[in-house]
Structures are given as structure tokens and as C-alpha cells.
Write a protein that holds these residues in place. Sequence first.
Motif, PDB file in Angstrom:
ATOM      1  N   ALA A   6      37.773  46.541  36.333  1.00 60.67           N
ATOM      2  CA  ALA A   6      37.452  46.010  35.006  1.00 60.67           C
ATOM      3  C   ALA A   6      37.247  47.151  34.005  1.00 60.67           C
ATOM      4  CB  ALA A   6      36.210  45.122  35.064  1.00 60.67           C
ATOM      5  N   GLU A   7      36.560  48.200  34.428  1.00 66.29           N
ATOM      6  CA  GLU A   7      36.362  49.346  33.537  1.00 66.29           C
ATOM      7  C   GLU A   7      37.679  50.026  33.217  1.00 66.29           C
ATOM      8  OE1 GLU A   7      33.466  52.031  35.173  1.00 66.29           O
ATOM      9  OE2 GLU A   7      31.970  50.433  35.385  1.00 66.29           O
ATOM     10  N   ARG A   8      38.542  50.146  34.215  1.00 69.35           N
ATOM     11  CA  ARG A   8      39.845  50.774  34.005  1.00 69.35           C
ATOM     12  C   ARG A   8      40.733  49.922  33.111  1.00 69.35           C
ATOM     13  NH1 ARG A   8      41.025  50.820  39.670  1.00 69.35           N
ATOM     14  NH2 ARG A   8      43.195  51.118  39.122  1.00 69.35           N
ATOM     15  N   ALA A   9      40.705  48.601  33.311  1.00 65.62           N
ATOM     16  CA  ALA A   9      41.520  47.701  32.477  1.00 65.62           C
ATOM     17  C   ALA A   9      41.050  47.777  31.019  1.00 65.62           C
ATOM     18  CB  ALA A   9      41.441  46.269  32.997  1.00 65.62           C
ATOM     19  N   TRP A  10      39.739  47.783  30.817  1.00 67.34           N
ATOM     20  CA  TRP A  10      39.217  47.921  29.451  1.00 67.34           C
ATOM     21  C   TRP A  10      39.689  49.228  28.837  1.00 67.34           C
ATOM     22  CZ3 TRP A  10      36.471  51.759  27.112  1.00 67.34           C
ATOM     23  CH2 TRP A  10      36.035  51.508  25.817  1.00 67.34           C
ATOM     24  N   ARG A  11      39.515  50.336  29.583  1.00 67.22           N
ATOM     25  CA  ARG A  11      39.895  51.654  29.055  1.00 67.22           C
ATOM     26  C   ARG A  11      41.394  51.721  28.781  1.00 67.22           C
ATOM     27  NH1 ARG A  11      37.395  54.245  32.369  1.00 67.22           N
ATOM     28  NH2 ARG A  11      38.904  55.105  33.808  1.00 67.22           N
ATOM     29  N   TRP A  12      42.207  51.131  29.650  1.00 69.64           N
ATOM     30  CA  TRP A  12      43.664  51.129  29.478  1.00 69.64           C
ATOM     31  C   TRP A  12      44.035  50.389  28.189  1.00 69.64           C
ATOM     32  CZ3 TRP A  12      47.857  47.975  28.988  1.00 69.64           C
ATOM     33  CH2 TRP A  12      49.105  48.495  29.337  1.00 69.64           C
ATOM     34  N   ALA A  35      49.456  45.656  35.443  1.00 69.24           N
ATOM     35  CA  ALA A  35      49.468  44.828  36.652  1.00 69.24           C
ATOM     36  C   ALA A  35      48.963  45.611  37.860  1.00 69.24           C
ATOM     37  CB  ALA A  35      50.876  44.291  36.918  1.00 69.24           C
ATOM     38  N   ARG A  36      49.218  46.908  37.893  1.00 72.32           N
ATOM     39  CA  ARG A  36      48.721  47.721  39.015  1.00 72.32           C
ATOM     40  C   ARG A  36      47.195  47.774  39.013  1.00 72.32           C
ATOM     41  NH1 ARG A  36      52.035  53.138  38.613  1.00 72.32           N
ATOM     42  NH2 ARG A  36      50.486  53.781  40.141  1.00 72.32           N
ATOM     43  N   ILE A  37      46.590  47.827  37.828  1.00 73.23           N
ATOM     44  CA  ILE A  37      45.127  47.808  37.755  1.00 73.23           C
ATOM     45  C   ILE A  37      44.603  46.435  38.183  1.00 73.23           C
ATOM     46  CG2 ILE A  37      43.122  47.962  36.221  1.00 73.23           C
ATOM     47  CD1 ILE A  37      44.759  49.935  34.488  1.00 73.23           C
ATOM     48  N   VAL A  38      45.254  45.380  37.707  1.00 75.71           N
ATOM     49  CA  VAL A  38      44.834  44.027  38.069  1.00 75.71           C
ATOM     50  C   VAL A  38      44.965  43.811  39.576  1.00 75.71           C
ATOM     51  CG1 VAL A  38      45.305  41.556  37.766  1.00 75.71           C
ATOM     52  CG2 VAL A  38      45.372  43.096  35.775  1.00 75.71           C
ATOM     53  N   ALA A  39      46.071  44.242  40.152  1.00 75.09           N
ATOM     54  CA  ALA A  39      46.275  44.091  41.595  1.00 75.09           C
ATOM     55  C   ALA A  39      45.207  44.853  42.379  1.00 75.09           C
ATOM     56  CB  ALA A  39      47.670  44.566  41.991  1.00 75.09           C
ATOM     57  N   ASP A  40      44.832  46.020  41.878  1.00 73.57           N
ATOM     58  CA  ASP A  40      43.770  46.784  42.518  1.00 73.57           C
ATOM     59  C   ASP A  40      42.447  46.012  42.438  1.00 73.57           C
ATOM     60  OD1 ASP A  40      42.802  49.150  43.871  1.00 73.57           O
ATOM     61  OD2 ASP A  40      41.805  49.667  41.988  1.00 73.57           O
ATOM     62  N   GLY A  41      42.205  45.381  41.315  1.00 75.02           N
ATOM     63  CA  GLY A  41      41.006  44.560  41.165  1.00 75.02           C
ATOM     64  C   GLY A  41      40.986  43.388  42.130  1.00 75.02           C
ATOM     65  N   VAL A  42      42.139  42.806  42.378  1.00 82.57           N
ATOM     66  CA  VAL A  42      42.244  41.714  43.354  1.00 82.57           C
ATOM     67  C   VAL A  42      41.947  42.253  44.752  1.00 82.57           C
ATOM     68  CG1 VAL A  42      43.816  40.067  44.446  1.00 82.57           C
ATOM     69  CG2 VAL A  42      43.834  40.342  41.942  1.00 82.57           C
ATOM     70  N   ARG A  43      42.542  43.400  45.112  1.00 87.78           N
ATOM     71  CA  ARG A  43      42.315  44.006  46.438  1.00 87.78           C
ATOM     72  C   ARG A  43      40.840  44.332  46.661  1.00 87.78           C
ATOM     73  NH1 ARG A  43      47.159  46.393  45.358  1.00 87.78           N
ATOM     74  NH2 ARG A  43      46.239  48.242  44.434  1.00 87.78           N
ATOM     75  N   ARG A  44      40.174  44.771  45.598  1.00 89.91           N
ATOM     76  CA  ARG A  44      38.758  45.146  45.700  1.00 89.91           C
ATOM     77  C   ARG A  44      37.824  43.934  45.657  1.00 89.91           C
ATOM     78  NH1 ARG A  44      37.308  50.529  43.318  1.00 89.91           N
ATOM     79  NH2 ARG A  44      39.187  51.758  43.214  1.00 89.91           N
ATOM     80  N   GLY A  45      38.380  42.765  45.405  1.00 90.48           N
ATOM     81  CA  GLY A  45      37.557  41.568  45.307  1.00 90.48           C
ATOM     82  C   GLY A  45      36.861  41.413  43.964  1.00 90.48           C
ATOM     83  N   GLU A  46      37.283  42.191  42.957  1.00 90.42           N
ATOM     84  CA  GLU A  46      36.690  42.101  41.617  1.00 90.42           C
ATOM     85  C   GLU A  46      37.318  40.995  40.778  1.00 90.42           C
ATOM     86  OE1 GLU A  46      36.518  45.865  39.471  1.00 90.42           O
ATOM     87  OE2 GLU A  46      36.759  46.893  41.392  1.00 90.42           O
ATOM     88  N   PHE A  47      38.616  40.767  40.975  1.00 93.36           N
ATOM     89  CA  PHE A  47      39.347  39.795  40.178  1.00 93.36           C
ATOM     90  C   PHE A  47      39.842  38.661  41.078  1.00 93.36           C
ATOM     91  CE2 PHE A  47      40.951  43.515  37.332  1.00 93.36           C
ATOM     92  CZ  PHE A  47      39.729  43.595  36.708  1.00 93.36           C
ATOM     93  N   ALA A  48      39.880  37.469  40.505  1.00 91.15           N
ATOM     94  CA  ALA A  48      40.401  36.303  41.215  1.00 91.15           C
ATOM     95  C   ALA A  48      41.596  35.761  40.437  1.00 91.15           C
ATOM     96  CB  ALA A  48      39.320  35.244  41.351  1.00 91.15           C
ATOM     97  N   PHE A  54      37.729  43.589  19.196  1.00 92.77           N
ATOM     98  CA  PHE A  54      38.331  43.982  20.467  1.00 92.77           C
ATOM     99  C   PHE A  54      37.363  43.702  21.617  1.00 92.77           C
ATOM    100  CE2 PHE A  54      38.952  46.943  23.944  1.00 92.77           C
ATOM    101  CZ  PHE A  54      40.312  46.876  24.188  1.00 92.77           C
ATOM    102  N   GLU A  55      36.119  44.098  21.447  1.00 96.28           N
ATOM    103  CA  GLU A  55      35.113  43.887  22.499  1.00 96.28           C
ATOM    104  C   GLU A  55      34.913  42.402  22.792  1.00 96.28           C
ATOM    105  OE1 GLU A  55      33.974  46.099  24.491  1.00 96.28           O
ATOM    106  OE2 GLU A  55      34.725  47.829  23.386  1.00 96.28           O
ATOM    107  N   THR A  56      34.942  41.569  21.773  1.00 95.90           N
ATOM    108  CA  THR A  56      34.791  40.130  21.966  1.00 95.90           C
ATOM    109  C   THR A  56      35.967  39.564  22.758  1.00 95.90           C
ATOM    110  OG1 THR A  56      33.542  39.948  19.912  1.00 95.90           O
ATOM    111  CG2 THR A  56      34.510  37.916  20.774  1.00 95.90           C
ATOM    112  N   VAL A  57      37.178  39.970  22.388  1.00 97.24           N
ATOM    113  CA  VAL A  57      38.368  39.513  23.111  1.00 97.24           C
ATOM    114  C   VAL A  57      38.322  40.032  24.544  1.00 97.24           C
ATOM    115  CG1 VAL A  57      40.890  39.672  23.254  1.00 97.24           C
ATOM    116  CG2 VAL A  57      39.779  39.252  21.041  1.00 97.24           C
ATOM    117  N   TRP A  58      37.950  41.305  24.715  1.00 94.60           N
ATOM    118  CA  TRP A  58      37.868  41.869  26.058  1.00 94.60           C
ATOM    119  C   TRP A  58      36.880  41.080  26.921  1.00 94.60           C
ATOM    120  CZ3 TRP A  58      39.868  43.764  30.026  1.00 94.60           C
ATOM    121  CH2 TRP A  58      39.066  44.151  31.102  1.00 94.60           C
TER     122      TRP A  58
END
Length: 193
Positions: free
Chosen positions: A79-85, A130-143, A179-183
Motif C-alpha cells: 500500500a505504501e509503495r502503491a501510494w508512492r508510485w 500491477a506488479r505492486i498490486v500482485a505483491d500486495g496480494v501475495r503478502r495478504g495485504e490486498f484482496a 489526491f489523498e482523498t482519492v488514494w
Amino acid sequence: MTGALTAERILDAAEDTLRRFGPGKTTVVDVARSLGVSHGSVYRHFPNKAALRDAVAERWLQRICVPLHPVVTEDGPAAERAWRWLWLLSTTKREMASNDPELFATYYALASEIREVVSDHLETLTELLARIVADGVRRGEFAVDDPRETARTMLSATTKFHHPAHAAEWADPNLDREFETVWELVRRGLETR
């Protein structure tokens, strides 16, 4: 002319020429003249004006991706990486527009005409996110079921902050807060339930 004529030198000259004359008035002859060579020398590197324009636009779009690549491969919460990206994508384009508004407008006009180059750029952005999102799924952070489709949706949701068509809105003093609200909405949609 000093030094060998390379594609990079031609692209540099094309960029300078576009800055001066704009995309509607820049010709291969103008680019060649600025290099002190014949237009035939330019055609040895780029078979036609369209190929030169495509290469100029593609190089500009690649510059946007440079700061994004390291964020994809960093370790840390997705999530932090996706925000920063997304923040880097937004601020990189805003800086380009602010630092050289004429060239930014020229590139936007040029890229708008070159659908394939823009489509390839959007695919690159989608793949990186998508690579960040997929990593989030692998880590159990994203569903999420489809990281690629989710990345495409994230880019759509944040279009106002990075698409050149919205450049006039980037001077809004509330933009960062928006931006922060949308994020926050995007983040909540990604998290495990």
C-alpha cells in the motif's frame, strides 16, 4: 557537426526544434538544419517524419517511468509503495509541466496524435503498478482477483492527477489533499476484508 550523428543527438535536436516551432511546424529539415546535416542523414536513423515523432514522444514517455521503476522492486508494504508510485507519477508529470510548459504542451499534442506510443506507455504503467498490486496480494495485504485489471482501474481513478489533459487543474492548491482523498478510497478498495 561535431561527433557522430546518433539517434540520441537527433532526438535531442528534435526536442529543441519542437520547443521552438511546435509540433505543427517542425520538419525533418528543421531538425537536420539544427544539427548541420542534410535531412537525408536524419532519414538514415528515422525512415520518415512519423518515425522521428514517434521516437521523440516515446523517449519523453519513458522519462516519466524512470522514477517509477525502483518503487516496484522495493521491499515494504504494498500500500505504501502503491501510494508512492502514484504520487511519483503525478508529481513527475506536474514537474515536467511546470519546468517546461511549452515543451510539455508540445509533447502532449504530439502524444495525442500517436495512439500506439501512448497505448504502449499505458500498458507499461499498468504492468508496473500491477506488479505492486500482485505483491500486495501475495503478502495478504490486498484482496483483489486480477492485479492487472485493478492497476488499470487505479490509473483511471487517479487520472486527474497524472493525465496531461488535466494539466490546467494541477495548479489547484487543493490538489494534494484531493489526491489523498482519492488514494484513501483506492486503498480501502484494495485491502483484505
